[in-house]
Structures are given as structure tokens and as C-alpha cells.
Motif scaffolding. Structure first.
Motif, PDB file in Angstrom:
ATOM      1  N   GLU A  36      -6.072   0.202 -16.986  1.00  0.00           N
ATOM      2  CA  GLU A  36      -5.928  -0.180 -15.582  1.00  0.00           C
ATOM      3  C   GLU A  36      -6.831   0.641 -14.670  1.00  0.00           C
ATOM      4  O   GLU A  36      -7.526   0.114 -13.810  1.00  0.00           O
ATOM      5  CB  GLU A  36      -4.480   0.030 -15.147  1.00  0.00           C
ATOM      6  CG  GLU A  36      -3.714  -1.256 -15.051  1.00  0.00           C
ATOM      7  CD  GLU A  36      -2.269  -0.994 -14.655  1.00  0.00           C
ATOM      8  OE1 GLU A  36      -1.586  -1.960 -14.369  1.00  0.00           O
ATOM      9  OE2 GLU A  36      -1.834   0.176 -14.646  1.00  0.00           O
ATOM     10  N   LEU A  37      -6.817   1.951 -14.893  1.00  0.00           N
ATOM     11  CA  LEU A  37      -7.591   2.844 -14.026  1.00  0.00           C
ATOM     12  C   LEU A  37      -9.091   2.604 -14.148  1.00  0.00           C
ATOM     13  O   LEU A  37      -9.836   2.810 -13.200  1.00  0.00           O
ATOM     14  CB  LEU A  37      -7.294   4.304 -14.374  1.00  0.00           C
ATOM     15  CG  LEU A  37      -6.015   4.881 -13.794  1.00  0.00           C
ATOM     16  CD1 LEU A  37      -5.870   6.344 -14.182  1.00  0.00           C
ATOM     17  CD2 LEU A  37      -6.028   4.763 -12.290  1.00  0.00           C
ATOM     18  N   SER A  40      -9.992   0.384 -11.392  1.00  0.00           N
ATOM     19  CA  SER A  40      -9.372   0.594 -10.084  1.00  0.00           C
ATOM     20  C   SER A  40     -10.116   1.681  -9.317  1.00  0.00           C
ATOM     21  O   SER A  40      -9.881   2.869  -9.501  1.00  0.00           O
ATOM     22  CB  SER A  40      -7.904   0.977 -10.281  1.00  0.00           C
ATOM     23  OG  SER A  40      -7.342   1.344  -9.051  1.00  0.00           O
ATOM     24  N   TRP A  42     -10.183   2.607  -6.077  1.00  0.00           N
ATOM     25  CA  TRP A  42      -9.484   3.459  -5.114  1.00  0.00           C
ATOM     26  C   TRP A  42      -8.695   4.560  -5.814  1.00  0.00           C
ATOM     27  O   TRP A  42      -8.610   5.687  -5.318  1.00  0.00           O
ATOM     28  CB  TRP A  42      -8.582   2.626  -4.200  1.00  0.00           C
ATOM     29  CG  TRP A  42      -7.428   1.943  -4.881  1.00  0.00           C
ATOM     30  CD1 TRP A  42      -7.407   0.675  -5.369  1.00  0.00           C
ATOM     31  CD2 TRP A  42      -6.134   2.491  -5.154  1.00  0.00           C
ATOM     32  NE1 TRP A  42      -6.189   0.395  -5.933  1.00  0.00           N
ATOM     33  CE2 TRP A  42      -5.381   1.485  -5.816  1.00  0.00           C
ATOM     34  CE3 TRP A  42      -5.541   3.735  -4.910  1.00  0.00           C
ATOM     35  CZ2 TRP A  42      -4.071   1.686  -6.231  1.00  0.00           C
ATOM     36  CZ3 TRP A  42      -4.227   3.931  -5.326  1.00  0.00           C
ATOM     37  CH2 TRP A  42      -3.505   2.917  -5.981  1.00  0.00           C
ATOM     38  N   GLU A  43      -8.152   4.231  -7.000  1.00  0.00           N
ATOM     39  CA  GLU A  43      -7.388   5.243  -7.722  1.00  0.00           C
ATOM     40  C   GLU A  43      -8.311   6.320  -8.293  1.00  0.00           C
ATOM     41  O   GLU A  43      -8.008   7.505  -8.259  1.00  0.00           O
ATOM     42  CB  GLU A  43      -6.600   4.581  -8.861  1.00  0.00           C
ATOM     43  CG  GLU A  43      -5.106   4.549  -8.627  1.00  0.00           C
ATOM     44  CD  GLU A  43      -4.407   3.618  -9.599  1.00  0.00           C
ATOM     45  OE1 GLU A  43      -4.983   2.556  -9.941  1.00  0.00           O
ATOM     46  OE2 GLU A  43      -3.293   3.939 -10.023  1.00  0.00           O
TER      47      GLU A  43
ATOM     48  N   ARG C  90       1.893   3.693  -7.754  1.00  0.00           N
ATOM     49  CA  ARG C  90       0.667   4.255  -8.321  1.00  0.00           C
ATOM     50  C   ARG C  90      -0.106   5.041  -7.279  1.00  0.00           C
ATOM     51  O   ARG C  90      -0.653   6.102  -7.557  1.00  0.00           O
ATOM     52  CB  ARG C  90      -0.202   3.136  -8.901  1.00  0.00           C
ATOM     53  CG  ARG C  90       0.231   2.765 -10.300  1.00  0.00           C
ATOM     54  CD  ARG C  90      -0.387   1.501 -10.780  1.00  0.00           C
ATOM     55  NE  ARG C  90      -1.846   1.495 -10.655  1.00  0.00           N
ATOM     56  CZ  ARG C  90      -2.602   0.434 -10.903  1.00  0.00           C
ATOM     57  NH1 ARG C  90      -2.046  -0.690 -11.276  1.00  0.00           N
ATOM     58  NH2 ARG C  90      -3.904   0.515 -10.774  1.00  0.00           N
ATOM     59  N   ALA C  94      -1.013   9.077  -7.479  1.00  0.00           N
ATOM     60  CA  ALA C  94      -2.404   9.531  -7.489  1.00  0.00           C
ATOM     61  C   ALA C  94      -2.711  10.478  -6.329  1.00  0.00           C
ATOM     62  O   ALA C  94      -3.556  11.360  -6.457  1.00  0.00           O
ATOM     63  CB  ALA C  94      -3.345   8.329  -7.439  1.00  0.00           C
ATOM     64  N   HIS C 160      -3.960   2.371   0.792  1.00  0.00           N
ATOM     65  CA  HIS C 160      -4.251   3.011  -0.497  1.00  0.00           C
ATOM     66  C   HIS C 160      -5.725   3.368  -0.644  1.00  0.00           C
ATOM     67  O   HIS C 160      -6.115   3.982  -1.628  1.00  0.00           O
ATOM     68  CB  HIS C 160      -3.779   2.124  -1.646  1.00  0.00           C
ATOM     69  CG  HIS C 160      -4.502   0.822  -1.758  1.00  0.00           C
ATOM     70  ND1 HIS C 160      -4.315  -0.201  -0.875  1.00  0.00           N
ATOM     71  CD2 HIS C 160      -5.424   0.387  -2.641  1.00  0.00           C
ATOM     72  CE1 HIS C 160      -5.082  -1.220  -1.212  1.00  0.00           C
ATOM     73  NE2 HIS C 160      -5.779  -0.884  -2.287  1.00  0.00           N
ATOM     74  N   GLU C 161      -6.543   2.995   0.335  1.00  0.00           N
ATOM     75  CA  GLU C 161      -7.968   3.312   0.204  1.00  0.00           C
ATOM     76  C   GLU C 161      -8.364   4.573   0.971  1.00  0.00           C
ATOM     77  O   GLU C 161      -9.534   4.752   1.345  1.00  0.00           O
ATOM     78  CB  GLU C 161      -8.802   2.109   0.654  1.00  0.00           C
ATOM     79  CG  GLU C 161      -8.761   1.061  -0.438  1.00  0.00           C
ATOM     80  CD  GLU C 161      -9.320  -0.280  -0.041  1.00  0.00           C
ATOM     81  OE1 GLU C 161      -9.401  -0.559   1.174  1.00  0.00           O
ATOM     82  OE2 GLU C 161      -9.675  -1.037  -0.946  1.00  0.00           O
ATOM     83  N   VAL C 162      -7.399   5.465   1.194  1.00  0.00           N
ATOM     84  CA  VAL C 162      -7.687   6.701   1.937  1.00  0.00           C
ATOM     85  C   VAL C 162      -8.609   7.647   1.175  1.00  0.00           C
ATOM     86  O   VAL C 162      -9.188   8.547   1.775  1.00  0.00           O
ATOM     87  CB  VAL C 162      -6.401   7.494   2.289  1.00  0.00           C
ATOM     88  CG1 VAL C 162      -5.590   6.766   3.343  1.00  0.00           C
ATOM     89  CG2 VAL C 162      -5.593   7.767   1.055  1.00  0.00           C
ATOM     90  N   GLY C 163      -8.736   7.449  -0.122  1.00  0.00           N
ATOM     91  CA  GLY C 163      -9.528   8.372  -0.945  1.00  0.00           C
ATOM     92  C   GLY C 163     -10.930   8.590  -0.399  1.00  0.00           C
ATOM     93  O   GLY C 163     -11.405   9.723  -0.304  1.00  0.00           O
ATOM     94  N   ARG C 164     -11.579   7.479  -0.006  1.00  0.00           N
ATOM     95  CA  ARG C 164     -12.951   7.580   0.492  1.00  0.00           C
ATOM     96  C   ARG C 164     -13.000   8.435   1.781  1.00  0.00           C
ATOM     97  O   ARG C 164     -13.830   9.325   1.918  1.00  0.00           O
ATOM     98  CB  ARG C 164     -13.494   6.179   0.764  1.00  0.00           C
ATOM     99  CG  ARG C 164     -14.975   6.132   1.082  1.00  0.00           C
ATOM    100  CD  ARG C 164     -15.404   4.708   1.381  1.00  0.00           C
ATOM    101  NE  ARG C 164     -14.592   4.061   2.410  1.00  0.00           N
ATOM    102  CZ  ARG C 164     -14.690   4.333   3.720  1.00  0.00           C
ATOM    103  NH1 ARG C 164     -15.561   5.211   4.148  1.00  0.00           N
ATOM    104  NH2 ARG C 164     -13.913   3.729   4.600  1.00  0.00           N
TER     105      ARG C 164
END
Lengths: 160, 219, 253
Positions: A36-37, A40, A42-43, C90, C94, C160-164
Motif C-alpha cells: 500500500e505504502l 501512497s 502523502w504517506e 493511517r 504516520a 492528510h497532505e500536510v507532509g509536503r
């Protein structure tokens, strides 16, 4: 360069791995094996943020990992392989692909049907079945959260 | 400040250190100021706060309780130093505060174990908003009560101990300060390592040292 | 996000100030996270759906308290947008690692001691106590509140796209800058302590009762701290308290 560590940990890259194991093993890269990762973005972005700046982080599917494991062993980079469940690790170990390696169970949390082995390790009947299967593939399995802590041997992991 | 007042202040500041807002009023510098002021001797209380702040510069409020609890340690030390003037009582108050703050740290661990039962179990079949809010608010109340009890008993006991030992402190002011200085130096060394270590921060540290020393001589 | 009123979002933000209030060894911030998100969840879900939502947010969670709002804002957006519960889980799994690691390094190990040093430097420069407290707490909390507000708004906006955004914010580089400033301030502080007030005379550095012993011990203690790092803190504290006790015992004879 042999692979430094194979670890099953739901949290993948986090403090225990980066500080606890990272300080001792000094890895150049983490490889996260998860179907899955691998798709993905964003993960992946989030898990990369958890690693130290100088450490490379790669993601690949179980099938890809099976093809590349020989090249990781042959390469110069000091590699740590992480999966977030026993299923992916077992997929990687099938057909004796990890014969002679050791797998460290470092974090599987409590959910319905899982029984406590250690505070950081809860296993269901299916999980124990997978641990047995890993052992049959020639892998040494033990539970351990940090390098300095006392581990749990195979017998204690699979006893019902 | 009455014993009740000290307890309430200790409870409130204990909340600030982890449970509510974390504005760092609970750090020794601010807590010493508040306790000294409320005890009627701002200078003595603040001085105890300054000394504890230096000692606890590296005691970050993170994870488990590996350090004494700064908030309760400071209220105990500052209130005691404010009631008993002199270098001896100050040394005793700070020492007692550190020991008592350690008890405070253990009581935090105890509460965190108790909280396992106070917060809702995610596995529970009937999970209602009231249970979630109630559990959280009860935990806040418990933390306040814990801080107040630790502080109150600490201030009461410290007063007895210092009153009993006052006058038996053999060191004069210079030697007492020297003792403090040695403790502070350990803290400064740890902090420099935490900021990146001597090798990486040598230039900045030494420039600061020269500047500070020059400024001090001119003052 | 249309289903959620701005007052519910404001309430969640205010509640996030108590996110560590029910810290426990099983779910850590789980209870606080669900408590803070409750105003939002109440507007999105009813009945059994609300129970399920509460379940996934009372589960284990951990982060630096000032940055936890980033996960909270993101969770609010995801739930309001009707995202798959598995995605929410998820995401929270993460984000734990980065929010803990980045926040601890930036706030606890750099920003807090650096601003506390400002207050200490003010004291050793002769400033009145209230001013010392002010030069510590004012800059500290400006940074603190800005971080909380930025985190919550970033989470609400990017989900969920805060990573960037988190990567572009380069918190690691900011930590490095604050640590450098901290090392400079530590130098100033040490320089002042050695030249003014009772500490300087105790160490024989500025007239008064000269006692080279204290200076030698202090320099040794500094080196011990520098080499040993934080693990020598406890033994050092035991030595100081032990010294106080043994001085008293000797004096009692």
C-alpha cells in the motif's frame, strides 16, 4: 554489506527506530516494504520526515523487494528493512529468500483478538501462525523494542 | 502565603507544565517569581527560581518523568526561601525542592498509570461523548489535586526541616554560592552538548563568553 | 468542511491546549485528542457513527503538544470531508513520528532553553525580577502560540497532505538556527556569571573571598556535563544534594 536489521513495527520510522536503533546501527537507508505504502505519496512524505536528515528512505512493494534484496545485500549502503505487519515480512521471506536472517518484532499494537506478549507486542492466533511460518523459512524471529532491552524468543512468541 | 495558597499555586502551575496550555509559567524562573511575590519576599523566592531554572535548563517536559517536577519543586523551594532568609536556608530550600520535585515526578508517573482507567477505553462497545469529555476533565482535576497535594505537603515539611536545621549551616555566603556554581556548571555543559556540542558550537559559545565577560566587567 | 461551523473549529483549537491533560501510558494523548475533536465530530456524525469516530480518535496517539494541533486540524478536515476511516487511521499513525521528533527538537531542546537563557542573562545583568520573567515568557510564548496556530490551520487546510507543507516549513533548519543562538546565549550567560555578583567573588574571579577550589570544581563540572550529556544530570543532582546533606552532618558533630 549484510542488511543490518529486519524489523516489524506498525509505526515504521519513529523515535525508537531512529534514535534507539539508529544511533547503534548508523544506517544509510531505511527500506519500507509495503504494497500500500509503495503507491501512497502523502504517506511516504510523512515517514520521510520522521527519519534523520542524512538517512535515505525508500519504499517498495513486496514483489519489488524480493527482486532487489540480493542487490541490497551486495551494495555498500547500510540498510534497515522495515514492514508494518508480519504479512509483508513473511511475503519477503517466502521460498527461503531470507534464510539465515533475523527478524525483530518491535511494535504490534493491541487490537481485537490480539493477546499481550510484551507491552509493545500483541499477537493474534494468525500472527503466531505467521511467526511460525517465518521460522520455517529459516528466519530467526524474536521480539525486542530497543537494542538494549531483553528480547522474547520464538517459543514465547508462538506459545498459545 | 498560607499553606493553602501555596498548594493552590502549586496545583495551578503543575497543570501548566503538561496538562493545560504549557505557557511555561511553571518554569522555575516564572514560578519562583510568583511564589516569592505571594510569600512576601519576592527577591528570595525569585533567587530560588533562578537557581532551579539553571539546574533544570535541560529537564525538558518530555515523555516519562526522568527529572524532578519543576513547578512543585520551585513553589516548595521559593516559599521556603521566602520565609527563612539567609544563604543557608536558601541552599536547604533548593536542595529540599529538588528532592521533593522528584517525588512530584513519581506522582506524575502514578497518575499516568491511573489515567489508563480514567480515559475511555477505545475498545469499549459503548463510547459516548459524555464519557470522553468526562474522563478528560476528571484527569485534569486529578492532576491539579496531585500538584496541590505534592506542593502543600512539601511546603509544610520544608518549613519544619529548614526551621530545625537553620543556624547549623556551616558555610558562609561565598562557599554556599560556590556550591551552587558547581551545580550550575554541570547544567551549562549538558546544555552546550544539547545545542550541538563543543566542536560544532565552539566559536559561537566562546564569542558569547567573551562578550558576556566583557559586559559583566563593565557593568 | 461545510458541515462544520467555524465555532466548532475554534472550540477544537481551544480544547487542543489541554491535549496532554489525560496523558496515560496506554493511549497517551488519545483521550485528549478525542476530547479536542469532539465539537467537530458532533456536527459530522450521529449515533453509532459517532461512537465509531470516537473510537478511532481515543486510540493511541502521541505528538509534541504544540504540533498536535496539526494532526487535529487535519483529522477535522478528513472527518468533515467524509474520508474513509482507514485513511484517517493511517494518517494519524504516520504523522505521530514527525510531530514528536520535530517538536521535541525545536521546542524542548532549543526554543525553551534559549528563551530561558534570555531571562537568566537579564537577571545577571541586574534587571528587576519582573523584567527577567518578561524577557523569557514573551518571546517564548510568541513562538509557542504562532506554532500552535500555524499547525492547526495547516492541518485544516491540507488534511492528510500536510507532509509536503511540513517539509517545506523546514523545522529542522529552524531548530539548527535556534540551537546556534542558544549556544551564543549560553556563552554570554556563563561570561556574566563569572564576572558579576556573588558567583564571581565566590570563584575568586572578581576580588572578594578568593576560593580557587570552587572555580576548579566548576570548570570540571562543566566538562563533565559537556562530555556526559543529559545522562549525568541525575548523578550530578545526587552529588549536589548529597553535598548539602554531608555538610550538615559534618557540622552537626
Amino acid at each position: 554489506m549484510p542488511i543490518l536489521l529486519f524489523r516489524v513495527d506498525e509505526r515504521l520510522i519513529h523515535g525508537q527506530v531512529v534514535i534507539g536503533w539508529g544511533k547503534q546501527l548508523q544506517p544509510d537507508r531505511y527500506v519500507v516494504v509495503d504494497d500500500e505504502l509503495a503507491n501512497s505519496e502523502w504517506e511516504q512524505e510523512l515517514y520521510r520526515l520522521a527519519a534523520a536528515d542524512a538517512t535515505d528512505v525508500g519504499f517498495c512493494s513486496v514483489a519489488d523487494a524480493r527482486e532487489r534484496i540480493a542487490s541490497w545485500r551486495a551494495g555498500e549502503a547500510r540498510t534497515v528493512v522495515l514492514t508494518r505487519d508480519l504479512e509483508s515480512m513473511l511475503g519477503l521471506a517466502r521460498e527461503h529468500a531470507m534464510e539465515g536472517e533475523s527478524v525483530n518484532l518491535g511494535g504490534i499494537h493491541h487490537t481485537e483478538g490480539r493477546r499481550r506478549v510484551r507491552p509493545y507486542l500483541y499477537l493474534s492466533a494468525e500472527d503466531r501462525e505467521r511467526v511460525r511460518a517465518l521460522a520455517e523459512e529459516g528466519v530467526t524471529v524474536s521480539g525486542r523494542d530497543l537494542p538494549g532491552s531483553l528480547g522474547v524468543g520464538l517459543d514465547n512468541l508462538i506459545e498459545d | 502565603m498560607t499553606l493553602l495558597g501555596a498548594s493552590l499555586l502549586g496545583g495551578a502551575l503543575a497543570l501548566d507544565s503538561t496538562s493545560v496550555a504549557q505557557l511555561m509559567l511553571s518554569r522555575p524562573l516564572a514560578a519562583g517569581f510568583l511564589s516569592g511575590w505571594l510569600s512576601g519576599d519576592l527577591r528570595a523566592g525569585f533567587l530560588a527560581g533562578v537557581i532551579l531554572e539553571i539546574y533544570l535548563l535541560v529537564a525538558f517536559p518530555v515523555g516519562g518523568a526522568r527529572f524532578p517536577e519543576g513547578a512543585t519543586a520551585t513553589v516548595v523551594a521559593a516559599a521556603t526561601a521566602a520565609t527563612h532568609p539567609g544563604p543557608g536556608p536558601l541552599a536547604l530550600a533548593v536542595g529540599f525542592g529538588l528532592v521533593w520535585g522528584q517525588l512530584g515526578g513519581w506522582s506524575i508517573s502514578g497518575l499516568r498509570n491511573l489515567n489508563i482507567r480514567v480515559v475511555p477505553d477505545p475498545m469499549h462497545s459503548e463510547l459516548r461523548p459524555r464519557r470522553v469529555a468526562g474522563g478528560h476533565l476528571l484527569a485534569l482535576l486529578l492532576d491539579f489535586v496531585r500538584g496541590a497535594l505534592v506542593t502543600g505537603t512539601g511546603v509544610w515539611l520544608a518549613d519544619l526541616v529548614v526551621a530545625h536545621l537553620n543556624g547549623r549551616w556551616p558555610l558562609g555566603q561565598p562557599d554556599t554560592v560556590g556550591l551552587f556554581l558547581v551545580g550550575a556548571a554541570v547544567s551549562a555543559g549538558i546544555l552546550l552538548q544539547s545545542f550541538g556540542g563543543f566542536r560544532r558550537r565552539r566559536t559561537l559559545f566562546l564569542v558569547g563568553l567573551a562578550g558576556g565577560a566583557l559586559g559583566g566587567l563593565l557593568l | 468542511m461545510s458541515a462544520v461551523t467555524s465555532s466548532a473549529r475554534a472550540s477544537a483549537f481551544l480544547r487542543s491546549f489541554t491535549i496532554q491533560g489525560s496523558w496515560n501510558y496506554r493511549t497517551m494523548l488519545g483521550g485528549g485528542f478525542a476530547f479536542a475533536l469532539l465539537p467537530v465530530l458532533r456536527q459530522v456524525f450521529r449515533g453509532p457513527q459517532l461512537t465509531e469516530a470516537l473510537r478511532r480518535h481515543t486510540e493511541h496517539f502521541n505528538a509534541h503538544p504544540y504540533l498536535a494541533g496539526l494532526a487535529l486540524g487535519a483529522a477535522a478536515k478528513l472527518e468533515a470531508d467524509g474520508c474513509d476511516p482507514e485513511l484517517v487511521r493511517r494518517f494519524k499513525t504516520a504523522i505521530k513520528g514527525p510531530l514528536g521528533g520535530l517538536g521535541d527538537a525545536l521546542v524542548w531542546a532549543a526554543w525553551l532553553p534559549a528563551t530561558a537563557l534570555l531571562g537568566l542573562i537579564a537577571h545577571f545583568s541586574g534587571a528587576p525580577p519582573w523584567l527577567c520573567v518578561l524577557v523569557f515568557l514573551l518571546p517564548y510564548n510568541l513562538g509557542h502560540l504562532a506554532l500552535r496556530l500555524w499547525g492547526f490551520r495547516t492541518g485544516l487546510r491540507w488534511g492528510h497532505e500536510v507532509g509536503r507543507v511540513l517539509r517545506e516549513a523546514a523545522l529542522g533548519r529552524r531548530t539548527e538556527t535556534v540551537s546556534r543562538a542558544g549556544a551564543l546565549l549560553l556563552g554570554v550567560f556563563a561570561g556574566l556569571v563569572c564576572t558579576v555578583g556573588p558567583a564571581a567573588s565566590a570563584a575568586g574571579l572578581r576580588g572578594g573571598a578568593s576560593e580557587a577550589l570552587w572555580l576548579v570544581l566548576a570548570v570540571g563540572a562543566f566538562v563533565v556535563g559537556l562530555v556526559g550529556g543529559v545522562r549525568v544530570w541525575r548523578p550530578a543532582a545526587v552529588v549536589v544534594v548529597g553535598a548539602v546533606v554531608s555538610i550538615l552532618t559534618v557540622a552537626a558533630r
